[in-house]
Design a protein around this motif. Structure first.
Motif, mmCIF file in Angstrom:
data_model
loop_
_atom_site.group_PDB
_atom_site.id
_atom_site.type_symbol
_atom_site.label_atom_id
_atom_site.label_comp_id
_atom_site.label_asym_id
_atom_site.label_seq_id
_atom_site.Cartn_x
_atom_site.Cartn_y
_atom_site.Cartn_z
ATOM 1 N N GLY A 254 1.117 -1.057 -0.256
ATOM 2 C CA GLY A 254 -0.380 -0.083 0.404
ATOM 3 C C GLY A 254 1.125 1.571 0.151
ATOM 4 N N GLU A 255 2.283 1.441 0.276
ATOM 5 C CA GLU A 255 2.922 2.493 -0.046
ATOM 6 C C GLU A 255 3.513 2.459 -1.398
ATOM 7 N N GLU A 256 3.696 3.674 -1.408
ATOM 8 C CA GLU A 256 3.572 4.361 -2.984
ATOM 9 C C GLU A 256 5.197 3.761 -3.024
ATOM 10 N N LYS A 257 5.706 3.800 -4.914
ATOM 11 C CA LYS A 257 6.984 3.118 -4.684
ATOM 12 C C LYS A 257 7.528 4.105 -5.549
ATOM 13 N N LYS A 258 8.952 3.886 -4.929
ATOM 14 C CA LYS A 258 9.814 4.780 -5.821
ATOM 15 C C LYS A 258 10.457 4.898 -6.825
ATOM 16 N N ASN A 259 10.704 5.732 -7.036
ATOM 17 C CA ASN A 259 11.416 5.632 -8.894
ATOM 18 C C ASN A 259 12.664 5.608 -8.454
ATOM 19 N N GLU A 260 14.050 5.254 -9.266
ATOM 20 C CA GLU A 260 15.244 4.953 -9.347
ATOM 21 C C GLU A 260 15.641 5.657 -8.923
ATOM 22 N N ALA A 261 15.533 6.810 -8.894
ATOM 23 C CA ALA A 261 16.145 8.452 -8.000
ATOM 24 C C ALA A 261 16.386 8.468 -7.100
ATOM 25 N N VAL A 262 15.205 8.287 -6.987
ATOM 26 C CA VAL A 262 14.488 8.928 -5.197
ATOM 27 C C VAL A 262 14.854 7.059 -4.236
ATOM 28 N N PHE A 270 22.936 8.745 -2.692
ATOM 29 C CA PHE A 270 23.362 8.498 -3.584
ATOM 30 C C PHE A 270 22.747 9.504 -5.033
ATOM 31 N N ILE A 271 22.917 11.043 -5.037
ATOM 32 C CA ILE A 271 22.678 12.148 -5.581
ATOM 33 C C ILE A 271 22.928 12.240 -7.278
ATOM 34 N N ASN A 272 21.528 11.627 -8.459
ATOM 35 C CA ASN A 272 22.275 11.610 -9.883
ATOM 36 C C ASN A 272 22.060 13.061 -10.229
ATOM 37 N N THR A 273 22.448 13.924 -10.637
ATOM 38 C CA THR A 273 22.446 15.115 -11.059
ATOM 39 C C THR A 273 21.415 14.682 -12.199
ATOM 40 N N GLU A 274 21.589 14.044 -12.977
ATOM 41 C CA GLU A 274 21.229 13.788 -14.141
ATOM 42 C C GLU A 274 19.428 13.452 -14.046
#
Length: 391
Positions: A254-262, A270-274
């Motif tokens: 029931g939780e929101e699915k994160k995208n890969e960057a998040v 890891f912060i992907n600047t792109e």
């Protein structure tokens, strides 16, 4: 006494052996090592996980040294420790506290069979596991009986003076070694499953859909090969029928699915600047530390890394850093924080500038000097973005 006699007698009935799959066992045990639980109500649980793994490692080393009965004792100890771990985590709060105090103070404490008996009657989670996992518990019982033959030295083949007598010096040891490796694998499997009585995350997080919906758990998932080899399909399916597993899975679905960057930001810092567009789409899922680090990296192209000034967290990026060293010392960051001039402090081949947001200090690593314009941008943008999220 003649030292030569002591040396001869010390080795007389000891026969070192070589395990064929030693390195593989060490690699596989990392699955246990990385299965730490984030449950706050079992403050010694992770210590038990580490100790059970240590006993399995001790068993490997003792067996190769030739002390086979001690090796089997360590195998049995690993199972006992994992049982005690469940016992101290699965009872009511009052009983949990009482037994934990008794255990810490080395007072009279139930042995493994007594713990299992009480868990099958009063355990919160274990009762359901015991009811729905007969294959596992029957195999674990059989394994315990086999280990006891070595520990209690029943049969002449479990005596050093018989097994390693000179008359048997040419006897192949392949069967003896294979039996130990089989028992070791079975013990690793028991410890791995008993760990699942604390929480189901080592199994749940194997599913990428659940992994990307889960909060930032310190638990790493078991590897698929590890589960196949040490737990097996039958026992895994038994476990998945437990209420503990199914209810936790349903909650996470029931939780929101994160995208890969998040996901990479939350899980691995890891912060992907792109991928700022993707990060800002789910900015609401970030912790305050994640959010501030992201905002600084976004508004300041000179920034390469962000550290909390206690040195406990480090956010890295795909930007190249001038600093050649990869390690850091928390004491350095306290010095940076306490410096009179907090901007553009030398940090090996790079610089550190310290900013304060939400009563916390952040050390920003950058390759080039920050100008007044850079500083104003960072302060204004981060403060403004945080203000909007609060409204």
């Amino acid at each position: 006494m003649d030292n030569h006699y002591v040396e001869w007698r010390r080795h007389q009935n000891i026969r070192p052996l070589k395990l064929k799959n030693k390195e593989k066992f060490y690699d596989d045990l990392i699955n246990i090592e990385h299965s730490w639980s984030g449950r706050m109500d079992i403050n010694v649980g992770n210590t038990f996980i580490m100790e059970a793994e240590q006993q399995l490692i001790n068993a490997i080393e003792l067996f190769e040294m030739g002390y086979f009965d001690c090796a089997y004792y360590s195998l049995r100890s690993a199972i006992d420790i994992s049982t005690t771990m469940v016992f101290l985590s699965d009872l009511s709060d009052d009983e949990k506290e009482k037994y934990l105090n008794d255990w810490k103070q080395v007072k009279p404490f139930p042995l493994r069979n007594a713990m299992l008996k009480k868990l099958t009657k009063d355990g919160n989670i274990f009762v359901d596991m015991f009811d729905k996992m007969p294959i596992f518990f029957n195999r674990a019982k059989d394994l315990s009986e086999k280990l006891n033959k070595y520990v209690h030295k029943q049969g002449l083949r479990h005596f050093y003076v018989s097994r390693n007598h000179p008359i048997h010096s040419k006897t192949p040891q392949d069967t003896f070694i294979n039996n130990f490796e089989t028992h070791l694998k079975e013990c690793i499997g028991v410890v791995a499953v008993m760990r699942l009585a604390i929480d189901p995350f080592p199994i749940l997080l194997m599913d990428e859909d659940i992994l990307y919906r889960c909060f930032d758990s310190m638990t790493e998932p078991y590897a698929e090969d590890f589960v196949n080899e040490y737990i097996g399909t039958e026992i895994l399916e038994e476990y998945k029928r437990t209420d503990f597993y199914s209810s936790t899975r349903q909650l996470l679905e029931g939780e929101e699915k994160k995208n890969e960057a998040v996901f990479n930001l939350i899980k691995y810092q890891f912060i992907n600047t792109e991928s700022f567009d993707d990060i800002f789409k789910q900015f609401h899922l970030l912790s305050i530390y994640d959010a501030i680090a992201t905002l600084i990296i976004y508004i300041c192209p000179k920034a390469t890394k962000i550290y909390t000034c206690d040195g406990l967290m480090m956010y890295f990026t795909d930007r190249k850093t001038n600093r050649s060293k990869t390690s850091w010392n928390s004491g350095d960051f306290l010095n940076f924080q306490n410096a009179q001039d907090k901007i553009n402090q030398q940090y090996d081949e790079a610089f550190i500038s310290v900013f304060k947001f939400k009563e916390e200090y952040y050390c920003v690593e950058h390759n080039e000097f920050l100008e007044n314009e850079d500083i104003a941008k960072i302060v204004g943008f981060v403060a403004g973005a945080l203000s909007k999220t609060e409204n």
